[in-house]
Design a protein around this motif. Structure first.
Motif, PDB file in Angstrom:
ATOM      1  N   GLY A   1       0.820  -1.207   0.000  1.00  0.00           N
ATOM      2  CA  GLY A   1       0.000   0.000   0.000  1.00  0.00           C
ATOM      3  C   GLY A   1       0.846   1.246   0.000  1.00  0.00           C
ATOM      4  N   LEU A   2       0.211   2.285   0.057  1.00  0.00           N
ATOM      5  CA  LEU A   2      -1.189   2.637   0.267  1.00  0.00           C
ATOM      6  C   LEU A   2      -1.873   2.771  -1.094  1.00  0.00           C
ATOM      7  N   HIS A   3      -2.891   1.985  -1.351  1.00  0.00           N
ATOM      8  CA  HIS A   3      -3.511   1.894  -2.671  1.00  0.00           C
ATOM      9  C   HIS A   3      -4.960   2.374  -2.665  1.00  0.00           C
ATOM     10  N   TYR A   4      -5.385   2.856  -3.818  1.00  0.00           N
ATOM     11  CA  TYR A   4      -6.792   3.112  -4.083  1.00  0.00           C
ATOM     12  C   TYR A   4      -7.036   2.886  -5.573  1.00  0.00           C
ATOM     13  N   GLN A   5      -8.295   2.794  -5.926  1.00  0.00           N
ATOM     14  CA  GLN A   5      -8.682   2.653  -7.331  1.00  0.00           C
ATOM     15  C   GLN A   5      -9.739   3.714  -7.599  1.00  0.00           C
TER      16      GLN A   5
ATOM     17  N   ASN B   1       5.583   6.226   3.432  1.00  0.00           N
ATOM     18  CA  ASN B   1       6.264   7.030   4.459  1.00  0.00           C
ATOM     19  C   ASN B   1       6.047   8.523   4.261  1.00  0.00           C
ATOM     20  N   ASP B   2       4.926   8.900   3.693  1.00  0.00           N
ATOM     21  CA  ASP B   2       4.605  10.312   3.498  1.00  0.00           C
ATOM     22  C   ASP B   2       4.645  11.030   4.848  1.00  0.00           C
ATOM     23  N   PRO B   3       5.499  12.051   4.991  1.00  0.00           N
ATOM     24  CA  PRO B   3       5.618  12.719   6.290  1.00  0.00           C
ATOM     25  C   PRO B   3       4.379  13.501   6.703  1.00  0.00           C
ATOM     26  N   THR B   4       3.534  13.911   5.744  1.00  0.00           N
ATOM     27  CA  THR B   4       2.319  14.627   6.132  1.00  0.00           C
ATOM     28  C   THR B   4       1.258  13.683   6.696  1.00  0.00           C
TER      29      THR B   4
ATOM     30  N   TRP C   1       4.062   3.118  11.308  1.00  0.00           N
ATOM     31  CA  TRP C   1       4.119   1.703  10.924  1.00  0.00           C
ATOM     32  C   TRP C   1       4.931   0.904  11.934  1.00  0.00           C
ATOM     33  N   PRO C   2       4.431  -0.212  12.400  1.00  0.00           N
ATOM     34  CA  PRO C   2       5.217  -1.099  13.283  1.00  0.00           C
ATOM     35  C   PRO C   2       6.149  -1.968  12.432  1.00  0.00           C
TER      36      PRO C   2
ATOM     37  N   ALA D   1       3.773  11.356  -2.750  1.00  0.00           N
ATOM     38  CA  ALA D   1       3.236  11.890  -1.504  1.00  0.00           C
ATOM     39  C   ALA D   1       1.790  12.313  -1.725  1.00  0.00           C
ATOM     40  N   LEU D   2       1.030  12.388  -0.660  1.00  0.00           N
ATOM     41  CA  LEU D   2      -0.389  12.722  -0.756  1.00  0.00           C
ATOM     42  C   LEU D   2      -0.605  14.076  -1.419  1.00  0.00           C
ATOM     43  N   ASP D   3       0.203  15.070  -1.096  1.00  0.00           N
ATOM     44  CA  ASP D   3      -0.010  16.391  -1.704  1.00  0.00           C
ATOM     45  C   ASP D   3       0.354  16.425  -3.184  1.00  0.00           C
TER      46      ASP D   3
END
Length: 187
Positions: A52-56, A141-144, A149-150, A167-169
């Motif tokens: 992940g992190l995944h989406y469709q 590992n997006d810092p925002t 994560w363990p 990254a998300l942004d």
């Protein structure tokens, strides 16, 4: 629809146990009112395997109902709906073969997990068929987002595809806010 932690009831005796992992008549009462059309099953050999992190994206968006059938995972859903007051926020739950819990991840959330035990197997139901042209994601590992994560000391084991997510942004998340903010999972 919100992210939901579901705890199916197990019926046990001296032989073991029985559980209904999905029931189209009962799950809408739990807030999972979708039709599932595809089942997926993954096996991860090593602790720290991160998927992940995944989406469709729509029109091929996927609601997912995730469970761990062997081993254990830390399962996470991140709000990626533009305009959401909880955009970039997340919820997580430990899903194990022993606890039998399930996480419902609706369309509009990026999904991922990391394995906590070797030879972990995960099964999940999807409300739409896999469509590679619609897949997207956010780097683990997006810092925002700042997911805790363990992970083992050597870090995660990633697929080449997951190593290059943005990254998300920077991601072009095609989802818009539906009026339902991300809420904490019930304890």
């Amino acid at each position: 629809m919100p992210v939901k932690l579901i705890r199916p009831r197990r019926f046990g005796d001296d032989r073991g146990w029985f559980v209904e992992t999905y029931n189209a008549g009962r799950y809408p009462e739990l807030g999972v009112a979708v039709t599932f059309v595809q089942d997926n099953h993954s096996m991860s050999r090593d602790v720290g395997t991160l998927r992940g992190l995944h989406y469709q994206a729509d029109p091929n968006g996927q609601d997912k109902l995730v469970r761990c059938v062997r081993g254990a995972i830390w399962d996470v859903a991140v709000d990626v709906r533009r305009g959401s007051p909880t955009f970039g926020q997340w919820v997580a739950a430990e899903l194990t073969a022993e606890n039998g819990h399930q996480l419902f991840v609706p369309i509009g959330f990026a999904h991922g997990f990391v394995t906590l035990l070797p030879d972990t197997e995960v099964e999940y139901k999807c409300s739409n068929l896999y469509a590679p042209q619609s897949e997207g994601g956010v780097i683990w590992n997006d810092p925002t987002v700042a997911l805790p994560w363990p992970l083992p000391p050597e870090g995660p084991k990633l697929s080449p595809k997951d190593e290059i997510l943005t990254a998300l942004d920077e991601a072009t998340t095609p989802f818009t806010y539906d009026g339902q903010p991300l809420e904490p999972l019930d304890a």
